[in-house]
Every structure is written in C-alpha cells, then in structure tokens.
Design a protein around this motif. Structure first.
Motif, PDB file in Angstrom:
ATOM      1  N   PRO A 103       0.812  -1.217   0.000  1.00 12.43           N
ATOM      2  CA  PRO A 103       0.000   0.000   0.000  1.00 12.43           C
ATOM      3  C   PRO A 103       0.847   1.269   0.000  1.00 12.43           C
ATOM      4  CG  PRO A 103       0.104  -0.921   2.196  1.00 12.43           C
ATOM      5  CD  PRO A 103       0.879  -1.858   1.311  1.00 12.43           C
ATOM      6  N   ILE A 104       1.386   1.633  -1.152  1.00 13.34           N
ATOM      7  CA  ILE A 104       2.184   2.853  -1.249  1.00 13.34           C
ATOM      8  C   ILE A 104       1.262   4.027  -1.544  1.00 13.34           C
ATOM      9  CG2 ILE A 104       4.024   4.030  -2.510  1.00 13.34           C
ATOM     10  CD1 ILE A 104       5.216   1.326  -3.125  1.00 13.34           C
ATOM     11  N   ASP A 105       1.299   5.027  -0.704  1.00 11.76           N
ATOM     12  CA  ASP A 105       0.476   6.217  -0.905  1.00 11.76           C
ATOM     13  C   ASP A 105       1.007   6.988  -2.110  1.00 11.76           C
ATOM     14  OD1 ASP A 105      -0.907   8.579  -0.771  1.00 11.76           O
ATOM     15  OD2 ASP A 105      -0.626   8.865   1.377  1.00 11.76           O
ATOM     16  N   PRO A 106       0.190   7.226  -3.136  1.00 13.08           N
ATOM     17  CA  PRO A 106       0.658   7.966  -4.316  1.00 13.08           C
ATOM     18  C   PRO A 106       1.211   9.341  -3.969  1.00 13.08           C
ATOM     19  CG  PRO A 106      -1.460   6.949  -4.762  1.00 13.08           C
ATOM     20  CD  PRO A 106      -1.206   6.783  -3.303  1.00 13.08           C
ATOM     21  N   TYR A 107       0.702   9.925  -2.900  1.00 17.26           N
ATOM     22  CA  TYR A 107       1.180  11.253  -2.525  1.00 17.26           C
ATOM     23  C   TYR A 107       2.651  11.227  -2.114  1.00 17.26           C
ATOM     24  CZ  TYR A 107       1.013  15.949  -0.544  1.00 17.26           C
ATOM     25  OH  TYR A 107       1.228  17.269  -0.274  1.00 17.26           O
ATOM     26  N   ILE A 108       3.091  10.087  -1.594  1.00 19.77           N
ATOM     27  CA  ILE A 108       4.501   9.949  -1.241  1.00 19.77           C
ATOM     28  C   ILE A 108       5.372  10.112  -2.481  1.00 19.77           C
ATOM     29  CG2 ILE A 108       6.253   8.320  -0.440  1.00 19.77           C
ATOM     30  CD1 ILE A 108       4.739   9.512   1.811  1.00 19.77           C
ATOM     31  N   LEU A 109       4.895   9.615  -3.619  1.00 20.82           N
ATOM     32  CA  LEU A 109       5.651   9.773  -4.863  1.00 20.82           C
ATOM     33  C   LEU A 109       5.784  11.249  -5.224  1.00 20.82           C
ATOM     34  CD1 LEU A 109       4.090   6.870  -6.979  1.00 20.82           C
ATOM     35  CD2 LEU A 109       6.197   6.860  -5.608  1.00 20.82           C
ATOM     36  N   LEU A 110       4.718  12.039  -4.991  1.00 21.28           N
ATOM     37  CA  LEU A 110       4.798  13.474  -5.235  1.00 21.28           C
ATOM     38  C   LEU A 110       5.787  14.136  -4.282  1.00 21.28           C
ATOM     39  CD1 LEU A 110       1.048  14.419  -5.833  1.00 21.28           C
ATOM     40  CD2 LEU A 110       2.880  14.264  -7.531  1.00 21.28           C
ATOM     41  N   LEU A 111       5.788  13.691  -3.037  1.00 18.64           N
ATOM     42  CA  LEU A 111       6.741  14.245  -2.074  1.00 18.64           C
ATOM     43  C   LEU A 111       8.177  13.941  -2.495  1.00 18.64           C
ATOM     44  CD1 LEU A 111       4.961  13.357   1.303  1.00 18.64           C
ATOM     45  CD2 LEU A 111       5.407  15.649   0.436  1.00 18.64           C
ATOM     46  N   LEU A 112       8.417  12.705  -2.913  1.00 20.98           N
ATOM     47  CA  LEU A 112       9.761  12.339  -3.359  1.00 20.98           C
ATOM     48  C   LEU A 112      10.149  13.112  -4.608  1.00 20.98           C
ATOM     49  CD1 LEU A 112       9.650   8.464  -2.802  1.00 20.98           C
ATOM     50  CD2 LEU A 112      10.768  10.201  -1.370  1.00 20.98           C
ATOM     51  N   GLY A 113       9.167  13.314  -5.514  1.00 22.64           N
ATOM     52  CA  GLY A 113       9.443  14.116  -6.697  1.00 22.64           C
ATOM     53  C   GLY A 113       9.782  15.550  -6.355  1.00 22.64           C
ATOM     54  N   THR A 114       9.121  16.096  -5.325  1.00 25.02           N
ATOM     55  CA  THR A 114       9.404  17.463  -4.883  1.00 25.02           C
ATOM     56  C   THR A 114      10.807  17.555  -4.305  1.00 25.02           C
ATOM     57  OG1 THR A 114       7.059  17.801  -4.404  1.00 25.02           O
ATOM     58  CG2 THR A 114       8.625  19.327  -3.390  1.00 25.02           C
ATOM     59  N   VAL A 115      11.187  16.521  -3.541  1.00 28.23           N
ATOM     60  CA  VAL A 115      12.559  16.492  -3.003  1.00 28.23           C
ATOM     61  C   VAL A 115      13.561  16.451  -4.152  1.00 28.23           C
ATOM     62  CG1 VAL A 115      14.204  15.116  -1.681  1.00 28.23           C
ATOM     63  CG2 VAL A 115      11.869  15.412  -0.834  1.00 28.23           C
ATOM     64  N   GLY A 116      13.280  15.643  -5.175  1.00 28.45           N
ATOM     65  CA  GLY A 116      14.173  15.581  -6.323  1.00 28.45           C
ATOM     66  C   GLY A 116      14.264  16.906  -7.057  1.00 28.45           C
ATOM     67  N   LEU A 117      13.132  17.601  -7.195  1.00 28.49           N
ATOM     68  CA  LEU A 117      13.135  18.915  -7.848  1.00 28.49           C
ATOM     69  C   LEU A 117      13.982  19.907  -7.056  1.00 28.49           C
ATOM     70  CD1 LEU A 117      12.021  20.820 -10.037  1.00 28.49           C
ATOM     71  CD2 LEU A 117      10.064  21.257  -8.528  1.00 28.49           C
ATOM     72  N   ALA A 118      13.851  19.859  -5.725  1.00 29.99           N
ATOM     73  CA  ALA A 118      14.650  20.760  -4.885  1.00 29.99           C
ATOM     74  C   ALA A 118      16.135  20.444  -5.001  1.00 29.99           C
ATOM     75  CB  ALA A 118      14.192  20.655  -3.430  1.00 29.99           C
ATOM     76  N   ALA A 119      16.470  19.167  -5.190  1.00 31.59           N
ATOM     77  CA  ALA A 119      17.875  18.778  -5.331  1.00 31.59           C
ATOM     78  C   ALA A 119      18.449  19.261  -6.660  1.00 31.59           C
ATOM     79  CB  ALA A 119      18.013  17.263  -5.208  1.00 31.59           C
ATOM     80  N   LEU A 120      17.636  19.194  -7.734  1.00 32.61           N
ATOM     81  CA  LEU A 120      18.109  19.597  -9.054  1.00 32.61           C
ATOM     82  C   LEU A 120      18.006  21.097  -9.279  1.00 32.61           C
ATOM     83  CD1 LEU A 120      16.499  16.732 -11.196  1.00 32.61           C
ATOM     84  CD2 LEU A 120      18.904  16.973 -10.512  1.00 32.61           C
ATOM     85  N   LEU A 121      16.901  21.697  -8.812  1.00 28.84           N
ATOM     86  CA  LEU A 121      16.658  23.126  -9.038  1.00 28.84           C
ATOM     87  C   LEU A 121      16.261  23.802  -7.721  1.00 28.84           C
ATOM     88  CD1 LEU A 121      14.566  22.858 -12.336  1.00 28.84           C
ATOM     89  CD2 LEU A 121      16.970  23.569 -12.143  1.00 28.84           C
ATOM     90  N   PRO A 122      17.188  23.924  -6.798  1.00 28.97           N
ATOM     91  CA  PRO A 122      16.833  24.571  -5.526  1.00 28.97           C
ATOM     92  C   PRO A 122      16.585  26.071  -5.713  1.00 28.97           C
ATOM     93  CG  PRO A 122      19.197  24.195  -5.641  1.00 28.97           C
ATOM     94  CD  PRO A 122      18.601  23.518  -6.845  1.00 28.97           C
ATOM     95  N   ALA A 123      15.696  26.595  -4.906  1.00 30.67           N
ATOM     96  CA  ALA A 123      15.409  28.032  -4.957  1.00 30.67           C
ATOM     97  C   ALA A 123      16.583  28.800  -4.358  1.00 30.67           C
ATOM     98  CB  ALA A 123      14.130  28.334  -4.189  1.00 30.67           C
TER      99      ALA A 123
END
Length: 348
Positions: A11-31
């Motif tokens: 039971p993987i919560d799909p929202y967790i995938l969005l959270l991980l994607g957000t972490v990846g975006l911050a790693a590649l393109l931090p503000a």
C-alpha cells in the motif's frame, strides 16, 4: 480524475511519490536568491492557511462528544506525547554510531508530533474497531499537538535542534495557533463552504505541503547539508524507525489489553497511538528548524510511509479476527477499504 488505488499487497500512498518528486526537484533546481525569498514567503503563507483550514474543519461538538470515552483518549495521548518521546530520548544512545546528530534530532522531533486523523480512522474501520473513538482520538491529538509539540520540542531539543527560543515559540503561535483559532472562530460561517468544497481544498492542503517540502529541501541544498547523510546512515535510520514502530504497535495493542479495553477500543488505540502525522509535522518543522528543516523532516517522511504500509497489513489481518465479524461499530470491509485509499497525508 480517477483516484489512484493502493496495491493490496504493497500500500504505497501515491502522494509519497509526489513528495519524493518534490525532493528531487529541490535537489536539481533549488530556490536561490530572490527565488528563495519568494518561496519562503509563500511557504509561510501556505502554512498559515493550512492550519486555518484545519481549524475550520474540526468540529468542536464532535470532538467534545467523545470526552465521555476519556480513558481511551488519555491512553492515546500518553502514547503519542509521552511513550513516543521517551523512546526518542532512549535512541540518543545510537548517536553517532547509527545516526548522526541531525538525523537523531529529526528522529526525536518525529516522536513529538501529533497522531494522524484520516489514516487512523481508515485503518480502524478496516480492522472493524471503534471508529467514533478513532475520530475523536485523532482530533484530540491534533488539537493538543498544536500547543504541546512546540513546547516539547523546546524542552527536549533545546538550542541544539534549530535555535529554539522565545522567538521560535512566537512564530509557532503566529503561524500555527492563531490561524487555527481563527478557523475555529469562523467555522460557524465558513464550515459549510469548507465541507462543500472538501475535495478542492484537499488539493490545496497537499499543494501547501509540497511547497513546504520544496522550500525546506531547497534551503538544505543551498546550505550543503546533504553530504552529511550517507546510504549507510539512511539504512541505520530505517532500521531504527522499524524498531520504533514495532515497539509502539506492541505497546498500544498489549498495553491496552492490560488496561481492560475491549477489542474495538484496542484497535482504535493501536492505530491512533502508534502513528505520526506528516501533515502536521512538516509545517511545524519548517517553522521550528528553518534552514535545517530538510534533515529534520526526513525521518518523519520515511516513518510516515512505513507506518502506512505496516498498518494496512495489520488492519487487514485484524478484519479477519473471528470476533470482528460481530462488531456493530464499523462498515463492511469493502467499504472500509475504499475509505483507506489515499489516506495519511491530507489530514495525517
């Protein structure tokens, strides 16, 4: 939009995938620079609005109706705000062998945040436990946590966590407590609107949390703190969290039995007393830890997904208990499974 469903075996919560994607975006393109200032301001506003919605949603009358079951609610609060922190303090002995200082600080903070609401209700329903009690217990925990979590963080983490001070507590009051109270005061007039637009506002909830995560992890990237976390350290953190969850699941189940609770109440206590809220913890960490929030919330994010997966398996096993079939407190298991889809982040 068709809702994503959890696989029955994982039971993987799909929202967790969005959270991980957000972490990846911050790693590649931090503000950075002006962008970081804009993101920080937007994150602050999002946190305030998030807690305003929490206040507008919480039915005071519904919460007060559950006071008559005070032994159950007190048990959940003791598990959430006493037993969990004591285990967190005991884990200090694992530093620095298994955990570095920042990861331990995040682990200790994890033990201080409130319980979940929505996922506790869903799993209690799946296991045919006392759903009304789970609703009240989760609501009480969230309400108490708005005040108690920052106070416990200030007492247990002190100046080592993220510069806790009177100024930090003032920020908590202004960014979390004041909006929450404003939502409660205005609930009489806006409660109907919030209920009618629950789905849309749920997306606002989740979007706000994604913004908080992006801002926190961007600050961490700019500060260069990720070199402190090795794969070995992450493995150690996962192992520690697995033990923490197993201990709390055992304490809530067998401890509530020793206290004389019936099966339905024990189910509610186990699921409400062994879980931690990502939705409440992320905004609090952002306010309390500032630039150090990225490492502080990492243990909470990992624990959140772990508790969803483990509790889903336990709930399904509990639903097959012979005495569960006679319980009048919960819906049919098929309906309970539908309730459980996508739980844990919007309100827990």
């Amino acid at each position: 939009m068709k809702r994503l469903k959890w696989p029955s075996w994982l039971p993987i919560d799909p929202y967790i995938l969005l959270l991980l994607g957000t972490v990846g975006l911050a790693a590649l393109l931090p503000a950075r620079g002006t962008g970081a200032e804009v993101a920080s301001g937007a994150s602050t506003a999002a946190i305030a609005f998030l807690f305003f919605l929490y206040g507008a949603r919480l039915s005071t009358r519904e919460a007060m109706d559950g006071v008559r079951h005070w032994r159950l609610h007190l048990t959940v609060l003791v598990c959430t705000f006493l037993l969990f922190p004591l285990l967190g303090l005991a884990a200090r002995g694992l530093e620095p062998v298994f955990l570095n200082h920042d990861l331990y600080t995040g682990l200790l903070f994890l033990t201080l945040v409130p319980s979940t609401v929505q996922s506790s209700i869903a799993f209690t329903s799946m296991a045919r436990g006392n759903v009304p009690a789970a609703i009240c217990a989760g609501s009480f925990s969230s309400l108490v946590g708005i005040v108690l979590t920052p106070l416990l963080a200030a007492a247990l983490l002190g100046g080592t966590g993220g510069g806790f001070s009177a100024d930090s507590l003032l920020k908590i009051v202004l960014q979390l407590l004041v909006p929450f109270l404003a939502g409660q005061l205005l609930r009489r007039w806006i409660g109907g609107f919030v209920a009618r637009h629950k789905k849309v506002l749920g997306y606002v909830d989740r979007g706000s949390i994604l913004l908080v995560v992006y801002t926190a992890f961007s600050e961490g990237m700019v500060e260069g703190i990720w070199h402190q976390v090795s794969p070995l350290r992450l493995g150690g953190l996962l192992a520690v969290e697995a033990v923490l969850l197993a201990v709390m699941l055992a304490l809530t189940w067998y401890g509530s039995k020793a206290l004389g609770f019936n099966r339905e109440d024990r189910v509610a206590i186990q699921f409400a007393g062994s879980k931690k809220s990502l939705a409440s913890g992320l905004p609090m960490a952002s306010v309390l830890f500032g630039a150090h929030a990225s490492l502080a919330v990492l243990p909470l994010m990992l624990f959140h997904q772990m508790q969803l997966m483990v509790c889903a398996v336990i709930a399904k096993r509990r639903s097959r208990d012979p005495e569960a079939a006679e319980s009048p407190l919960t819906p049919d298991p098929a309906e309970a499974s539908r309730i459980a889809v996508g739980t844990g982040t919007r309100s827990g």
